[in-house]
Design a protein around this motif. Structure first.
Motif, PDB file in Angstrom:
ATOM      1  N   GLY A 157      19.600 -63.161 -12.201  1.00 27.21           N
ATOM      2  CA  GLY A 157      20.919 -63.156 -11.966  1.00 27.21           C
ATOM      3  C   GLY A 157      21.631 -62.378 -11.953  1.00 27.21           C
ATOM      4  N   GLU A 158      20.621 -60.750 -11.887  1.00 29.18           N
ATOM      5  CA  GLU A 158      22.071 -59.568 -11.772  1.00 29.18           C
ATOM      6  C   GLU A 158      22.205 -59.036 -10.627  1.00 29.18           C
ATOM      7  OE1 GLU A 158      19.038 -57.583 -13.053  1.00 29.18           O
ATOM      8  OE2 GLU A 158      18.589 -57.318 -14.609  1.00 29.18           O
ATOM      9  N   GLU A 159      23.517 -58.672 -10.402  1.00 23.19           N
ATOM     10  CA  GLU A 159      23.971 -58.201  -9.202  1.00 23.19           C
ATOM     11  C   GLU A 159      23.109 -57.412  -8.372  1.00 23.19           C
ATOM     12  OE1 GLU A 159      27.205 -58.798  -8.279  1.00 23.19           O
ATOM     13  OE2 GLU A 159      27.312 -59.944 -10.638  1.00 23.19           O
ATOM     14  N   ARG A 160      23.539 -58.068  -7.496  1.00 19.05           N
ATOM     15  CA  ARG A 160      22.423 -57.192  -6.028  1.00 19.05           C
ATOM     16  C   ARG A 160      22.535 -55.810  -6.323  1.00 19.05           C
ATOM     17  NH1 ARG A 160      22.417 -60.312  -0.098  1.00 19.05           N
ATOM     18  NH2 ARG A 160      22.291 -58.351   0.629  1.00 19.05           N
ATOM     19  N   LYS A 161      20.897 -55.116  -6.041  1.00 22.48           N
ATOM     20  CA  LYS A 161      20.848 -53.680  -5.905  1.00 22.48           C
ATOM     21  C   LYS A 161      21.504 -53.092  -5.265  1.00 22.48           C
ATOM     22  CE  LYS A 161      17.239 -53.288  -9.213  1.00 22.48           C
ATOM     23  NZ  LYS A 161      15.790 -52.606  -9.008  1.00 22.48           N
ATOM     24  N   GLU A 162      22.687 -52.258  -5.043  1.00 17.73           N
ATOM     25  CA  GLU A 162      22.728 -51.366  -3.601  1.00 17.73           C
ATOM     26  C   GLU A 162      22.011 -51.358  -2.550  1.00 17.73           C
ATOM     27  OE1 GLU A 162      25.452 -47.220  -2.463  1.00 17.73           O
ATOM     28  OE2 GLU A 162      23.757 -46.564  -4.038  1.00 17.73           O
ATOM     29  N   GLU A 163      20.709 -50.996  -2.863  1.00 13.56           N
ATOM     30  CA  GLU A 163      19.430 -50.878  -1.736  1.00 13.56           C
ATOM     31  C   GLU A 163      19.531 -52.422  -1.209  1.00 13.56           C
ATOM     32  OE1 GLU A 163      18.629 -50.320  -4.670  1.00 13.56           O
ATOM     33  OE2 GLU A 163      16.959 -50.747  -5.695  1.00 13.56           O
ATOM     34  N   GLU A 164      20.043 -53.821  -1.328  1.00 13.17           N
ATOM     35  CA  GLU A 164      20.004 -54.679  -0.956  1.00 13.17           C
ATOM     36  C   GLU A 164      21.218 -54.966   0.159  1.00 13.17           C
ATOM     37  OE1 GLU A 164      18.884 -57.248  -4.753  1.00 13.17           O
ATOM     38  OE2 GLU A 164      16.878 -56.749  -3.592  1.00 13.17           O
ATOM     39  N   VAL A 165      22.005 -54.582  -0.011  1.00  3.30           N
ATOM     40  CA  VAL A 165      23.560 -54.805   0.708  1.00  3.30           C
ATOM     41  C   VAL A 165      23.320 -53.987   2.059  1.00  3.30           C
ATOM     42  CG1 VAL A 165      25.864 -53.824   0.569  1.00  3.30           C
ATOM     43  CG2 VAL A 165      24.897 -54.522  -1.609  1.00  3.30           C
ATOM     44  N   TYR A 166      23.351 -55.883   2.954  1.00  2.00           N
ATOM     45  CA  TYR A 166      23.989 -55.191   4.062  1.00  2.00           C
ATOM     46  C   TYR A 166      24.968 -55.105   4.749  1.00  2.00           C
ATOM     47  CZ  TYR A 166      18.078 -54.686   3.845  1.00  2.00           C
ATOM     48  OH  TYR A 166      17.216 -55.003   3.285  1.00  2.00           O
ATOM     49  N   THR A 167      25.681 -54.031   5.620  1.00  2.00           N
ATOM     50  CA  THR A 167      26.582 -54.356   6.663  1.00  2.00           C
ATOM     51  C   THR A 167      26.505 -54.215   7.873  1.00  2.00           C
ATOM     52  OG1 THR A 167      27.570 -53.647   4.394  1.00  2.00           O
ATOM     53  CG2 THR A 167      29.317 -53.856   6.891  1.00  2.00           C
ATOM     54  N   GLY A 168      26.951 -55.725   8.530  1.00  2.00           N
ATOM     55  CA  GLY A 168      26.695 -55.533  10.164  1.00  2.00           C
ATOM     56  C   GLY A 168      27.558 -54.820  10.788  1.00  2.00           C
ATOM     57  N   PHE A 169      28.263 -54.248  11.946  1.00  2.00           N
ATOM     58  CA  PHE A 169      29.060 -54.285  12.825  1.00  2.00           C
ATOM     59  C   PHE A 169      29.172 -53.498  14.112  1.00  2.00           C
ATOM     60  CE2 PHE A 169      27.199 -50.161  10.925  1.00  2.00           C
ATOM     61  CZ  PHE A 169      27.175 -49.632  11.764  1.00  2.00           C
ATOM     62  N   THR A 170      29.482 -53.916  14.333  1.00  2.00           N
ATOM     63  CA  THR A 170      29.977 -53.839  15.892  1.00  2.00           C
ATOM     64  C   THR A 170      30.450 -52.176  15.970  1.00  2.00           C
ATOM     65  OG1 THR A 170      30.042 -55.620  17.059  1.00  2.00           O
ATOM     66  CG2 THR A 170      31.210 -54.285  18.172  1.00  2.00           C
ATOM     67  N   LEU A 171      29.770 -51.208  17.308  1.00  2.00           N
ATOM     68  CA  LEU A 171      29.880 -50.075  17.449  1.00  2.00           C
ATOM     69  C   LEU A 171      30.270 -49.793  18.740  1.00  2.00           C
ATOM     70  CD1 LEU A 171      29.831 -46.956  16.731  1.00  2.00           C
ATOM     71  CD2 LEU A 171      27.392 -46.880  16.912  1.00  2.00           C
ATOM     72  N   ARG A 172      31.482 -49.178  18.765  1.00  2.00           N
ATOM     73  CA  ARG A 172      31.685 -48.770  20.547  1.00  2.00           C
ATOM     74  C   ARG A 172      31.338 -47.141  20.306  1.00  2.00           C
ATOM     75  NH1 ARG A 172      36.236 -46.809  23.458  1.00  2.00           N
ATOM     76  NH2 ARG A 172      36.680 -47.309  24.961  1.00  2.00           N
ATOM     77  N   LYS A 173      30.678 -46.482  21.177  1.00  2.00           N
ATOM     78  CA  LYS A 173      30.713 -45.370  21.076  1.00  2.00           C
ATOM     79  C   LYS A 173      31.164 -44.848  22.894  1.00  2.00           C
ATOM     80  CE  LYS A 173      25.926 -45.145  21.826  1.00  2.00           C
ATOM     81  NZ  LYS A 173      26.090 -44.305  23.152  1.00  2.00           N
ATOM     82  N   GLU A 174      31.004 -43.511  22.437  1.00  2.00           N
ATOM     83  CA  GLU A 174      32.011 -43.079  24.358  1.00  2.00           C
ATOM     84  C   GLU A 174      31.114 -41.734  24.132  1.00  2.00           C
ATOM     85  OE1 GLU A 174      35.779 -42.540  25.029  1.00  2.00           O
ATOM     86  OE2 GLU A 174      36.450 -44.549  24.481  1.00  2.00           O
ATOM     87  N   ASN A 175      30.214 -41.408  25.271  1.00  2.00           N
ATOM     88  CA  ASN A 175      29.458 -39.980  24.769  1.00  2.00           C
ATOM     89  C   ASN A 175      28.436 -39.581  23.879  1.00  2.00           C
ATOM     90  OD1 ASN A 175      29.014 -38.141  27.075  1.00  2.00           O
ATOM     91  ND2 ASN A 175      30.644 -36.568  26.099  1.00  2.00           N
ATOM     92  N   LEU A 176      28.360 -40.143  23.658  1.00  2.00           N
ATOM     93  CA  LEU A 176      27.381 -40.023  22.368  1.00  2.00           C
ATOM     94  C   LEU A 176      25.914 -40.699  22.510  1.00  2.00           C
ATOM     95  CD1 LEU A 176      29.632 -40.420  18.639  1.00  2.00           C
ATOM     96  CD2 LEU A 176      28.160 -38.333  19.923  1.00  2.00           C
ATOM     97  N   GLU A 177      24.655 -40.262  22.217  1.00  2.00           N
ATOM     98  CA  GLU A 177      23.358 -40.999  21.668  1.00  2.00           C
ATOM     99  C   GLU A 177      23.854 -42.026  20.493  1.00  2.00           C
ATOM    100  OE1 GLU A 177      20.426 -37.994  21.824  1.00  2.00           O
ATOM    101  OE2 GLU A 177      20.582 -37.413  24.142  1.00  2.00           O
ATOM    102  N   THR A 178      23.158 -43.046  20.871  1.00  4.46           N
ATOM    103  CA  THR A 178      22.513 -43.833  19.610  1.00  4.46           C
ATOM    104  C   THR A 178      22.788 -43.464  18.804  1.00  4.46           C
ATOM    105  OG1 THR A 178      22.724 -45.550  21.153  1.00  4.46           O
ATOM    106  CG2 THR A 178      21.920 -46.006  19.329  1.00  4.46           C
ATOM    107  N   LEU A 179      21.380 -42.457  18.494  1.00  3.60           N
ATOM    108  CA  LEU A 179      20.392 -41.792  17.425  1.00  3.60           C
ATOM    109  C   LEU A 179      21.605 -40.564  16.459  1.00  3.60           C
ATOM    110  CD1 LEU A 179      17.640 -41.392  18.507  1.00  3.60           C
ATOM    111  CD2 LEU A 179      17.771 -43.132  17.209  1.00  3.60           C
ATOM    112  N   GLU A 180      22.446 -39.845  17.614  1.00  7.35           N
ATOM    113  CA  GLU A 180      23.128 -38.621  17.466  1.00  7.35           C
ATOM    114  C   GLU A 180      24.095 -39.731  16.922  1.00  7.35           C
ATOM    115  OE1 GLU A 180      26.501 -35.524  19.836  1.00  7.35           O
ATOM    116  OE2 GLU A 180      25.207 -36.529  20.813  1.00  7.35           O
ATOM    117  N   ALA A 181      24.972 -40.443  17.150  1.00  8.63           N
ATOM    118  CA  ALA A 181      26.076 -41.663  16.330  1.00  8.63           C
ATOM    119  C   ALA A 181      25.050 -41.993  15.057  1.00  8.63           C
ATOM    120  CB  ALA A 181      26.710 -42.846  17.291  1.00  8.63           C
TER     121      ALA A 181
END
Length: 677
Positions: free
Chosen positions: A243-267
């Motif tokens: 029943g403990e709060e989830r630890k930080e390493e178990e938190v997952y956050t999804g998002f949409t990334l829009r990038k310009e003139n950047l490699e994915t790994l560089e971003a």
């Protein structure tokens, strides 16, 4: 800037169609090349707050509401794929006879003495079409499970449904499975009143055993009656028993990334540094082009949605726009996408053999439209050789990524590091730092010289400074990179071999399926079954009789990507693969590098690829600004005659199409235009 005429040295000179083609240039402007990821549900991954208007948007108000799905394999002519289950008759998707056969199959399921174990719905080569079949069949018949044995879809009764229907009513079981299939965040489903504690316990246990990672159940009493309510877990993951709060390493956050003139790994490297996490804490479905505007889904571990929101403004200054930030239950997996949608502008159009004479609006109707029409129709009908594009091999002009990958497969860690740090010509800071490392072996000084934006190089130099530049230190340097970055290099080598194999196959065996080729299995043969859209192709070796009968088409032919689980063709191509790998000293290679935790099982890649939902139009560019003129209400397949530029107006070509994952738009363009890009 990529201009026409740049040598695509990674792509062999082999085409499928014989049209003339034309010349032009791509990626003159970043916005000329827009890549939008298509997720596994067939939806485009777009930033809701981004003001991007796709060039394929039609001014015809009825185009979006017209037939959402055609019987042919190109599932939709619209720019967007409907995210909700279509409500029209199954016969629209499956055809009348198959739809009736499915209805009859469902009726016989209750009679266990005569019921079929499963039913084939047919073959669906297009991923979008398959996704719609899966979604609509399960929505109409929630007690069925759909199974992909690419490209075939089969259905059978879901054993979980049968078990649940023995505990609750059939109507409740159907409604529950629709609720599970929809996966609407924050939703719940309540079964009917149940006063038997023993029976409720049985339902609770079933839910926990079969759907424990997705849902949680609880019994509620109201006005003397008790019922079970099922809720989707907030994060899609089981809660801690403590029943403990989830630890930080178990938190997952999804998002949409829009990038310009950047490699994915560089971003990713920049965001990781700003957030104080590792690059490996970011997961994604696929790597996108650098010189482009790209939209893709990402998930970051150990970072809350609120914290990511706080950093969004900082990331935007670096060409990264984050939107649709939300909590999710799990990371993304590489390859977990249907494909990508492309909106591309090709400029400076001219015929082959000309250098400076551009087509003007005055003669476009008589020449250019004819060339473009022929080229596009050929590629729509016949597809293109499914080569890996130049970006698969990195942007370096001195040492390509596949050379580094070959050294890693040979477990030559020192050699791979030195190849990785081979500098470009010139004396820019990046090349200067690389050159200093190769000349001095001093990782600490080289790290101080390396630009902050070069995340991979800096990670490796830190490890080399700590562990030394010997074999063990170099292995630690490679291990300092996230797995997705490490495996990129051996994959690049295998991609190079695949490209060469495709060209050799077409040159020596022609444009027909031959004896010994590997193909998709045909309907009616025994198959290894797997559920969902992630199943591997089932391999069949073409027989001499099948070759004579023309039982298979060239588009069904597969070539293996080298690895430790693949089967090689049983004709001259099998020998070619053996000799090609032996030439590089990999005749005994296990395609595993244990010290770097790398395993390359290999895969099967179709020899040909074909674009879907293809649209194109010719129109004028505004003089001096490079902008594409819009505003036409005519068909996308018509030439826009309202140039506004007279004889001085330079025509551009706007292309919109979808490709399956791991297919390259630059290779499709190469087949259309008949020139290297």
């Amino acid at each position: 800037m990529k201009q026409d005429g740049d040598a695509a040295v990674n792509v062999p000179p082999c085409f499928i169609s014989n049209h003339e083609g034309f010349r032009g240039s791509i990626k003159n402007l970043i916005r000329d090349f827009v890549v939008t990821e298509i997720d596994v549900g067939g939806r485009r991954v777009t930033a809701a707050s981004a003001n991007h208007t796709s060039p394929c948007a039609s001014s015809d108000a009825n185009s979006q509401s017209s037939a959402q799905f055609k019987q042919e394999s190109d599932a939709s002519t619209d720019c967007d794929v409907d995210a909700t289950p279509p409500s029209f008759d199954l016969s629209v998707i499956l055809g009348q006879s198959v739809s009736e056969e499915l209805e009859q199959f469902v009726l016989t399921l209750k009679d266990e003495t005569t019921a079929k174990q499963e039913l084939s719905l047919g073959c669906f080569p297009d991923k979008h079409h398959r996704a719609n079949v899966h979604r609509v069949v399960r929505h109409r018949f929630p007690f069925l499970m759909t199974i992909t044995i690419q490209p075939e879809i089969r259905v059978r009764e879901d054993p979980d449904y049968r078990e649940l229907s023995q505990l609750v009513t059939e109507d409740e079981a159907e409604d529950f499975f629709r609720f599970i299939d929809a996966k609407v965040r924050g939703s719940s489903y309540t079964f009917g009143p149940d006063d038997s504690k023993e029976h409720r316990t049985a339902v609770h246990h079933f839910m926990s055993r079969r759907f424990g990672k997705l849902v949680e159940t609880k019994s509620f009493s109201d006005q003397g009656t008790t019922a079970i309510t099922v809720r989707l877990r907030e994060q899609g993951r089981p809660k801690k028993r403590s029943g403990e709060e989830r630890k930080e390493e178990e938190v997952y956050t999804g998002f949409t990334l829009r990038k310009e003139n950047l490699e994915t790994l560089e971003a990713i490297s920049y965001m990781a540094a700003a957030l104080g996490v590792l690059p490996s804490d970011f997961t994604y479905a696929g790597i996108k082009d650098k010189r482009a505007v790209t939209y893709q889904s990402m998930v970051v571990k150990k970072v809350s949605a609120q914290r990511l929101e706080e950093k969004a403004a900082e990331f935007q200054k670096r060409g990264m726009h984050l939107s649709q930030i939300r909590s999710v239950g799990e990371p993304l997996r590489l390859g977990r996408l249907q494909g990508n949608h492309f909106d591309i502008v090709v400029r400076d159009l001219r015929r082959h053999g000309t250098s400076d004479t551009h087509f003007s609006a005055a003669n476009a109707h008589t020449c250019l439209e004819e060339l473009v029409k022929e080229a596009v129709e050929n590629v729509e009908a016949r597809g293109f050789v499914n080569y890996y594009g130049p970006q698969r091999f990195g942007s370096s002009q001195s040492v390509q990524s596949d050379h580094v990958g070959l050294a890693l497969l040979k477990e030559d860690m020192v050699g791979a590091v030195r190849l990785f740090f081979t500098p470009e010509e010139g004396d820019d800071p990046h090349s200067h730092a690389k050159r200093h490392f190769l000349q001095t072996d001093n990782a600490k000084e080289s790290l101080a010289m390396m630009p902050l934006s070069k995340a991979k190089e800096r990670l490796m130099l830190r490890a080399l400074n700590r562990y030394g530049t010997g074999p063990d230190g170099c292995a630690q340097a490679w291990l300092s990179l996230p797995h997705s970055m490490r495996v990129f290099y051996p994959h690049a080598y295998c991609s190079r071999v695949w490209n060469e194999a495709a060209a050799h196959r077409l040159t020596t065996l022609g444009h027909r399926a031959r004896r010994g080729d590997l193909v998709w299995r045909q309907e009616g043969q025994n198959k290894l079954e797997d559920a969902g859209e992630t199943s591997l192709p089932q391999i069949h070796v073409v027989t001499e009789e099948e070759e004579q009968q023309g039982a298979y088409k060239l588009g069904q032919v597969l070539l293996p990507m080298p690895g430790n689980t693949v089967k090689y063709p049983e004709n001259s191509m099998g020998t070619w693969f053996q000799e090609r790998l032996a030439r590089d000293g990999l005749d005994k290679c296990r395609f595993r590098v244990s010290s770097l935790k790398l395993n390359l099982p290999g895969c099967y890649r179709p020899l040909l690829a074909c674009p879907c939902n293809f649209r194109y139009r010719l129109q004028a560019a505004e003089d001096g600004r490079g902008e594409v003129m819009g505003g036409s209400s005519r068909s996308d397949r018509q030439l826009n005659g309202q140039t506004g530029e007279g004889k001085q107006g330079s025509l551009v070509l706007v292309l919109n199409f979808d490709l399956d994952s791991s297919c390259y738009a630059t290779i499709c363009l190469r087949e259309i235009m008949k020139c290297d890009l």
